[in-house]
Design a protein around this motif. Sequence first.
Motif, PDB file in Angstrom:
ATOM      1  N   ASP A 371       0.848  -1.166   0.005  1.00 42.64           N
ATOM      2  CA  ASP A 371      -0.195  -0.088  -0.024  1.00 42.64           C
ATOM      3  C   ASP A 371       0.934   1.424  -0.055  1.00 42.64           C
ATOM      4  OD1 ASP A 371      -2.450  -1.612  -0.029  1.00 42.64           O
ATOM      5  OD2 ASP A 371      -2.520  -1.343   2.217  1.00 42.64           O
ATOM      6  N   ARG A 372       1.946   1.233   0.766  1.00 39.86           N
ATOM      7  CA  ARG A 372       2.948   2.427   0.602  1.00 39.86           C
ATOM      8  C   ARG A 372       3.478   2.570  -0.677  1.00 39.86           C
ATOM      9  NH1 ARG A 372       4.974   7.124   2.526  1.00 39.86           N
ATOM     10  NH2 ARG A 372       7.183   7.256   2.010  1.00 39.86           N
ATOM     11  N   GLU A 373       3.867   1.734  -1.468  1.00 43.88           N
ATOM     12  CA  GLU A 373       4.144   1.774  -2.615  1.00 43.88           C
ATOM     13  C   GLU A 373       3.159   2.251  -3.852  1.00 43.88           C
ATOM     14  OE1 GLU A 373       7.700   1.562  -3.264  1.00 43.88           O
ATOM     15  OE2 GLU A 373       7.836   1.177  -1.421  1.00 43.88           O
ATOM     16  N   LYS A 374       2.102   1.810  -3.683  1.00 43.80           N
ATOM     17  CA  LYS A 374       1.041   2.162  -4.504  1.00 43.80           C
ATOM     18  C   LYS A 374       0.749   3.648  -4.007  1.00 43.80           C
ATOM     19  CE  LYS A 374      -3.817   1.076  -5.279  1.00 43.80           C
ATOM     20  NZ  LYS A 374      -5.089   0.177  -4.903  1.00 43.80           N
ATOM     21  N   PHE A 375       0.637   3.969  -2.818  1.00 42.36           N
ATOM     22  CA  PHE A 375       0.620   5.393  -2.300  1.00 42.36           C
ATOM     23  C   PHE A 375       1.418   6.511  -3.209  1.00 42.36           C
ATOM     24  CE2 PHE A 375       2.137   8.899   0.267  1.00 42.36           C
ATOM     25  CZ  PHE A 375       1.088   9.674   0.631  1.00 42.36           C
ATOM     26  N   LYS A 376       2.769   5.854  -3.263  1.00 42.54           N
ATOM     27  CA  LYS A 376       3.718   6.738  -3.615  1.00 42.54           C
ATOM     28  C   LYS A 376       3.621   6.845  -5.156  1.00 42.54           C
ATOM     29  CE  LYS A 376       8.303   6.436  -2.579  1.00 42.54           C
ATOM     30  NZ  LYS A 376       9.377   5.832  -2.209  1.00 42.54           N
ATOM     31  N   ARG A 377       3.491   5.939  -5.927  1.00 43.46           N
ATOM     32  CA  ARG A 377       3.049   6.004  -7.306  1.00 43.46           C
ATOM     33  C   ARG A 377       1.898   6.870  -7.611  1.00 43.46           C
ATOM     34  NH1 ARG A 377       4.165   0.500  -7.101  1.00 43.46           N
ATOM     35  NH2 ARG A 377       1.767  -0.154  -7.043  1.00 43.46           N
ATOM     36  N   GLU A 378       0.904   6.687  -6.736  1.00 43.21           N
ATOM     37  CA  GLU A 378      -0.140   7.766  -7.230  1.00 43.21           C
ATOM     38  C   GLU A 378       0.177   9.089  -6.951  1.00 43.21           C
ATOM     39  OE1 GLU A 378      -4.447   7.934  -8.125  1.00 43.21           O
ATOM     40  OE2 GLU A 378      -3.086   6.155  -8.049  1.00 43.21           O
ATOM     41  N   GLY A 383       0.376  14.372  -8.135  1.00 45.33           N
ATOM     42  CA  GLY A 383       0.951  15.478  -7.220  1.00 45.33           C
ATOM     43  C   GLY A 383       0.139  15.382  -6.014  1.00 45.33           C
ATOM     44  N   PHE A 384      -0.898  14.541  -5.850  1.00 37.53           N
ATOM     45  CA  PHE A 384      -1.628  14.687  -4.842  1.00 37.53           C
ATOM     46  C   PHE A 384      -2.387  13.379  -4.458  1.00 37.53           C
ATOM     47  CE2 PHE A 384      -4.508  16.124  -7.872  1.00 37.53           C
ATOM     48  CZ  PHE A 384      -5.707  15.459  -7.725  1.00 37.53           C
ATOM     49  N   VAL A 385      -3.060  13.128  -3.508  1.00 34.66           N
ATOM     50  CA  VAL A 385      -3.983  11.908  -3.467  1.00 34.66           C
ATOM     51  C   VAL A 385      -5.061  12.176  -2.427  1.00 34.66           C
ATOM     52  CG1 VAL A 385      -2.255  10.131  -3.782  1.00 34.66           C
ATOM     53  CG2 VAL A 385      -2.832  10.780  -1.440  1.00 34.66           C
ATOM     54  N   LYS A 386      -6.049  11.798  -2.771  1.00 36.38           N
ATOM     55  CA  LYS A 386      -7.564  12.386  -1.902  1.00 36.38           C
ATOM     56  C   LYS A 386      -8.175  11.007  -1.416  1.00 36.38           C
ATOM     57  CE  LYS A 386     -11.250  15.493  -1.814  1.00 36.38           C
ATOM     58  NZ  LYS A 386     -12.114  16.478  -2.541  1.00 36.38           N
ATOM     59  N   ASP A 387      -8.402  11.041  -0.049  1.00 31.06           N
ATOM     60  CA  ASP A 387      -9.247   9.831   0.508  1.00 31.06           C
ATOM     61  C   ASP A 387      -8.670   8.381   0.094  1.00 31.06           C
ATOM     62  OD1 ASP A 387     -10.779  11.987   1.376  1.00 31.06           O
ATOM     63  OD2 ASP A 387     -12.405  11.654  -0.261  1.00 31.06           O
ATOM     64  N   TYR A 388      -7.504   8.471   0.247  1.00 32.38           N
ATOM     65  CA  TYR A 388      -6.824   7.182  -0.253  1.00 32.38           C
ATOM     66  C   TYR A 388      -6.946   6.470   1.190  1.00 32.38           C
ATOM     67  CZ  TYR A 388      -3.074   3.849  -1.535  1.00 32.38           C
ATOM     68  OH  TYR A 388      -2.306   2.756  -1.590  1.00 32.38           O
ATOM     69  N   ASP A 401      -8.287   1.477  10.375  1.00 32.11           N
ATOM     70  CA  ASP A 401      -8.816   1.738   9.164  1.00 32.11           C
ATOM     71  C   ASP A 401      -8.727   3.559   8.851  1.00 32.11           C
ATOM     72  OD1 ASP A 401      -9.755  -0.557   7.941  1.00 32.11           O
ATOM     73  OD2 ASP A 401     -11.022  -0.549   9.371  1.00 32.11           O
ATOM     74  N   CYS A 402      -7.933   3.811   7.653  1.00 34.26           N
ATOM     75  CA  CYS A 402      -7.618   5.406   7.646  1.00 34.26           C
ATOM     76  C   CYS A 402      -7.923   5.857   6.535  1.00 34.26           C
ATOM     77  CB  CYS A 402      -6.044   5.570   8.406  1.00 34.26           C
ATOM     78  SG  CYS A 402      -5.856   5.294  10.105  1.00 34.26           S
ATOM     79  N   ILE A 403      -7.833   7.022   6.208  1.00 26.88           N
ATOM     80  CA  ILE A 403      -8.094   7.816   4.893  1.00 26.88           C
ATOM     81  C   ILE A 403      -6.997   8.744   4.737  1.00 26.88           C
ATOM     82  CG2 ILE A 403      -9.463   9.155   3.515  1.00 26.88           C
ATOM     83  CD1 ILE A 403     -11.840   7.794   4.511  1.00 26.88           C
ATOM     84  N   LEU A 404      -6.064   8.906   3.854  1.00 24.67           N
ATOM     85  CA  LEU A 404      -4.958   9.772   3.717  1.00 24.67           C
ATOM     86  C   LEU A 404      -5.403  10.921   2.572  1.00 24.67           C
ATOM     87  CD1 LEU A 404      -3.510   7.468   4.766  1.00 24.67           C
ATOM     88  CD2 LEU A 404      -1.468   8.383   3.687  1.00 24.67           C
ATOM     89  N   ILE A 421      -4.435  12.685   7.900  1.00 25.66           N
ATOM     90  CA  ILE A 421      -4.744  11.369   8.176  1.00 25.66           C
ATOM     91  C   ILE A 421      -6.045  11.048   9.152  1.00 25.66           C
ATOM     92  CG2 ILE A 421      -4.098   8.806   9.111  1.00 25.66           C
ATOM     93  CD1 ILE A 421      -1.252   9.521   8.473  1.00 25.66           C
ATOM     94  N   ARG A 422      -7.025  10.563   8.674  1.00 23.15           N
ATOM     95  CA  ARG A 422      -8.478  10.582   9.459  1.00 23.15           C
ATOM     96  C   ARG A 422      -8.502   9.156   9.755  1.00 23.15           C
ATOM     97  NH1 ARG A 422     -13.302  14.044   7.448  1.00 23.15           N
ATOM     98  NH2 ARG A 422     -11.864  15.368   8.589  1.00 23.15           N
ATOM     99  N   ASP A 423      -8.796   8.701  11.128  1.00 23.08           N
ATOM    100  CA  ASP A 423      -8.946   7.611  11.699  1.00 23.08           C
ATOM    101  C   ASP A 423     -10.407   7.162  11.341  1.00 23.08           C
ATOM    102  OD1 ASP A 423      -9.124   5.047  12.600  1.00 23.08           O
ATOM    103  OD2 ASP A 423      -9.056   5.862  14.769  1.00 23.08           O
TER     104      ASP A 423
END
Length: 473
Positions: A371-378, A383-388, A401-404, A421-423
């Motif tokens: 999930d960390r690598e997928k987050f970095k690629r996204e 240039g941003f991610v929303k509600d990941y 369970d969190c949303i980034l 980060i929202r729990d």
Amino acid sequence: MSYFFIALNRTDGWEEDMKNFEYVKQTFDAILVGKNKIKINLIFFGLENGICFLSDSTVVKYMSENIPQFDHRERIWYTLAKEKNTTVWSPLYVDANTGELVTTLSKPIYIDGEFIGVLGLDLLLTTIKNEILDIRYEEAGIPLVVERNGNIIVHPEYTVGNKSWNDTFPEENILNIPSLSPLSDEIFNASTGFEIVNMDGKSTYAVFAPVDEINGSLLFLLPEEVVMRSINDTINHTIFFLILVFLFIVLVILLFVSSLTKPVEELRAGAMEVAKGNLDYKLDIKSNDEFGELSKDFNRMVERLKKTTQELKESQERYKSIFDESTDVIYITTEDGRVIDINKAGEKLFGYTREELMKMDPAEFYENKEDREKFKREIEKKGFVKDYEVRFRRKDGKLLDCILSTTMIKKGGKTYYQGIIRDVTPLKEAKRQLDMYNSLLRHDISNRNQITLGCLELLMEEDMDEEKKELIK
């Protein structure tokens, strides 16, 4: 007593000219009033008809007794002025009356364009000698008067003695003096200049200049040591003067620089105070020049800086309040995930202290490292991610369970991630329970429906009228 001489070979008509004698005598007397000033020895006016008026009767007497054949019209002072038709100086000659060496200034006289004679003034060499021998430089030097042919006619040891001028001076010639003979060409050509010669084993400056009136040159011999002493004195005086001028200039420069550096120093001190954080500092330069204007600009700048700093401080305080009091995790990490800053909600969520979080590898938080690598690629792509959505693991092992929501920031050639980060673990748990309740409810309702349908089917099998059967359907 007679003041005129009549040549033996005179021309006719001289008696008429004698009528002008009184006028000529008055003219002579007027000239002789200034005799002591202009050193005139004798005045004479020789006429073309043979009459010669003289200012000294003793000269007339001497000539009558000793030179009865004297004719002024044959003398060089007369013939030269008549020939040149201008004022001339005669070459030096021996005066017939005194036996002294004499030069004559003579001028041709015309009346109505007709030449009538020559007016002359005699100047004895003794007069010339006395004037020249007074020439000194630093109480030193030897003045000489030299004819074009090299004869020395005036020198410091000048005495007539028992010799006539004709006998004395031809023997004194610079050609016969080895140290001065190289100057003969310069004297002959009436040149002006100087040479360094050797006089009695001493280096000597020989300065020469032509004197056309005596058909010769003035030669001045000055020892080099005197010249150098004078030059050294001049240099010393000049150096002393230059030192005084230099000191004066330095003083003026220091005063000028001080007038410039004082406001500059005040500006520097003001800048140092502002750099220390003293934004209440004010410059007090009240001049009307550029420094005064600069002082006003400086004070306005500090005032604006103070206002901007206050606004920035208030903004930072608002940000800090939001950062510290937020229930969501707010963080800043490097591109490789190293934590730079994180709020208290982050400590609470993950169960680590802030210091521990800043030393940890972010991959340790992920339940699934992919999930960390997928987050970095996204985020590198957009240039941003929303509600990941991602699952993190707390220090105690509990899964969250969190949303980034994260933004990529580039600053100073480096890349940073800033996000929230929202729990959502409670929400996820509530949703799971709701889904379970919904499933149970649907199952219960379905069972109840089956029972009802079974009962209705049994009723349909009972003997009843058509109206009731229709109602059951």
